[in-house]
Motif scaffolding. Structure first.
Motif, PDB file in Angstrom:
ATOM      1  N   ALA A 121       0.833  -1.204   0.000  1.00 40.91           N
ATOM      2  CA  ALA A 121       0.000   0.000   0.000  1.00 40.91           C
ATOM      3  C   ALA A 121       0.868   1.255   0.000  1.00 40.91           C
ATOM      4  O   ALA A 121       0.550   2.241  -0.669  1.00 40.91           O
ATOM      5  N   ILE A 122       1.966   1.217   0.734  1.00 36.71           N
ATOM      6  CA  ILE A 122       2.891   2.359   0.751  1.00 36.71           C
ATOM      7  C   ILE A 122       3.540   2.525  -0.615  1.00 36.71           C
ATOM      8  O   ILE A 122       3.570   3.627  -1.173  1.00 36.71           O
ATOM      9  N   VAL A 123       4.057   1.447  -1.170  1.00 38.27           N
ATOM     10  CA  VAL A 123       4.767   1.522  -2.456  1.00 38.27           C
ATOM     11  C   VAL A 123       3.844   2.034  -3.557  1.00 38.27           C
ATOM     12  O   VAL A 123       4.270   2.805  -4.417  1.00 38.27           O
ATOM     13  N   LEU A 134      10.783  -3.765   2.137  1.00 38.43           N
ATOM     14  CA  LEU A 134      10.115  -2.508   1.817  1.00 38.43           C
ATOM     15  C   LEU A 134      11.153  -1.424   1.532  1.00 38.43           C
ATOM     16  O   LEU A 134      11.014  -0.662   0.571  1.00 38.43           O
ATOM     17  N   ALA A 135      12.200  -1.366   2.338  1.00 41.27           N
ATOM     18  CA  ALA A 135      13.246  -0.363   2.114  1.00 41.27           C
ATOM     19  C   ALA A 135      13.833  -0.495   0.717  1.00 41.27           C
ATOM     20  O   ALA A 135      14.074   0.507   0.032  1.00 41.27           O
ATOM     21  N   SER A 136      14.027  -1.716   0.264  1.00 42.87           N
ATOM     22  CA  SER A 136      14.561  -1.949  -1.078  1.00 42.87           C
ATOM     23  C   SER A 136      13.618  -1.403  -2.153  1.00 42.87           C
ATOM     24  O   SER A 136      14.052  -0.753  -3.110  1.00 42.87           O
ATOM     25  N   MET A 137      12.314  -1.662  -2.005  1.00 39.56           N
ATOM     26  CA  MET A 137      11.341  -1.145  -2.974  1.00 39.56           C
ATOM     27  C   MET A 137      11.302   0.375  -2.946  1.00 39.56           C
ATOM     28  O   MET A 137      11.189   1.030  -3.984  1.00 39.56           O
ATOM     29  N   VAL A 138      11.414   0.958  -1.755  1.00 39.46           N
ATOM     30  CA  VAL A 138      11.410   2.417  -1.592  1.00 39.46           C
ATOM     31  C   VAL A 138      12.589   3.034  -2.345  1.00 39.46           C
ATOM     32  O   VAL A 138      12.429   3.990  -3.112  1.00 39.46           O
ATOM     33  N   LEU A 139      13.779   2.477  -2.121  1.00 40.37           N
ATOM     34  CA  LEU A 139      14.969   3.009  -2.793  1.00 40.37           C
ATOM     35  C   LEU A 139      14.855   2.859  -4.306  1.00 40.37           C
ATOM     36  O   LEU A 139      15.276   3.751  -5.051  1.00 40.37           O
ATOM     37  N   GLY A 140      14.261   1.756  -4.758  1.00 43.68           N
ATOM     38  CA  GLY A 140      14.075   1.536  -6.190  1.00 43.68           C
ATOM     39  C   GLY A 140      13.127   2.538  -6.828  1.00 43.68           C
ATOM     40  O   GLY A 140      13.169   2.764  -8.037  1.00 43.68           O
ATOM     41  N   ARG A 141      12.273   3.160  -6.027  1.00 40.97           N
ATOM     42  CA  ARG A 141      11.334   4.164  -6.539  1.00 40.97           C
ATOM     43  C   ARG A 141      11.876   5.584  -6.394  1.00 40.97           C
ATOM     44  O   ARG A 141      11.153   6.556  -6.612  1.00 40.97           O
ATOM     45  N   GLY A 142      13.128   5.725  -5.987  1.00 38.80           N
ATOM     46  CA  GLY A 142      13.730   7.058  -5.878  1.00 38.80           C
ATOM     47  C   GLY A 142      13.353   7.793  -4.609  1.00 38.80           C
ATOM     48  O   GLY A 142      13.453   9.019  -4.540  1.00 38.80           O
ATOM     49  N   ALA A 143      12.931   7.059  -3.587  1.00 36.50           N
ATOM     50  CA  ALA A 143      12.558   7.667  -2.311  1.00 36.50           C
ATOM     51  C   ALA A 143      13.619   7.319  -1.265  1.00 36.50           C
ATOM     52  O   ALA A 143      14.575   6.595  -1.543  1.00 36.50           O
ATOM     53  N   PHE A 144      13.445   7.843  -0.061  1.00 33.32           N
ATOM     54  CA  PHE A 144      14.375   7.630   1.037  1.00 33.32           C
ATOM     55  C   PHE A 144      13.769   6.661   2.042  1.00 33.32           C
ATOM     56  O   PHE A 144      12.563   6.672   2.261  1.00 33.32           O
ATOM     57  N   ALA A 145      14.614   5.853   2.699  1.00 35.00           N
ATOM     58  CA  ALA A 145      14.133   4.921   3.718  1.00 35.00           C
ATOM     59  C   ALA A 145      15.035   4.981   4.940  1.00 35.00           C
ATOM     60  O   ALA A 145      16.257   5.083   4.828  1.00 35.00           O
ATOM     61  N   ILE A 146      14.395   4.913   6.107  1.00 40.80           N
ATOM     62  CA  ILE A 146      15.117   4.930   7.377  1.00 40.80           C
ATOM     63  C   ILE A 146      14.524   3.868   8.280  1.00 40.80           C
ATOM     64  O   ILE A 146      13.304   3.682   8.333  1.00 40.80           O
TER      65      ILE A 146
END
Length: 193
Positions: A81-83, A99-111
């Protein structure tokens, strides 16, 4: 989902077992950014939000407003849902490496909840280690676990999240400037032909 500005970052909080939701919301209030708290429908996500927090873009204060995203019960439902809603430059709080991996793949930041900043350069190795540890556990072996979450983890998270949100806001400002053919040079907007 409403957005305040198409280029302003949104903070997404993967609220499933997240020990720093309150701190993440406090950072979003300070920086004035839209926030989405996502979790499965068995959680009471509303309890994490102050009564006086604005709930839509029309009521936003300094750019901050918060909404909840209830998802169905199931593995990775909140992650997907987030992605689906993620835009480049957004920030995601999660302890889930997948999830962090998918976030980085979309050009976003993850912490991570302990303040670890996920990086494109290292995420593949982290995924590999997670996979290998799962294999060991499935075979009956033991792997090292995490130490208890403590005040140092919380402080590191607050410090690193604030810095990450600041970077995301700066990146959005640079994008807006470049799209309008202006560049910030020593505090002055200079038009580029």
């Amino acid at each position: 989902m409403q957005t305040a500005s198409p280029l302003a970052p949104t903070l997404f909080i993967d609220a499933d077992a997240c020990p720093v939701t309150r701190e993440a919301l406090d950072a979003a209030r300070r920086h004035g950014i839209h926030t989405v708290v996502a979790g499965n429908s068995t959680q009471n996500l509303q309890r994490r939000i102050r009564r006086d927090d604005p709930r839509d873009a029309l009521s936003a204060r300094r750019g901050f407003w918060v909404e909840t995203l209830d998802v169905s019960v199931g593995a990775d439902a909140a992650d997907f849902a987030i992605v689906e809603r993620l835009q480049p430059g957004d920030v995601v709080v999660t302890q889930d490496i997948g999830l962090a991996s998918m976030v980085l793949g979309r050009g976003a930041f993850a912490i991570g909840v302990r303040g670890h900043l996920y990086r494109k350069e290292t995420i593949d190795m982290q995924l590999f280690i997670r996979h290998e540890e799962k294999k060991v556990r499935r075979a009956g072996g033991k792997t090292g676990g995490f130490s208890a979450f403590d005040d140092d983890d919380r402080e590191r998270f607050v410090r690193n999240l604030s810095s990450l949100i600041h970077d995301a806001l700066q990146s959005a400002a640079r994008t807006i400037s470049s799209e309008s053919n202006t560049v910030d040079v020593d505090g002055n907007d200079v038009t580029v032909d």
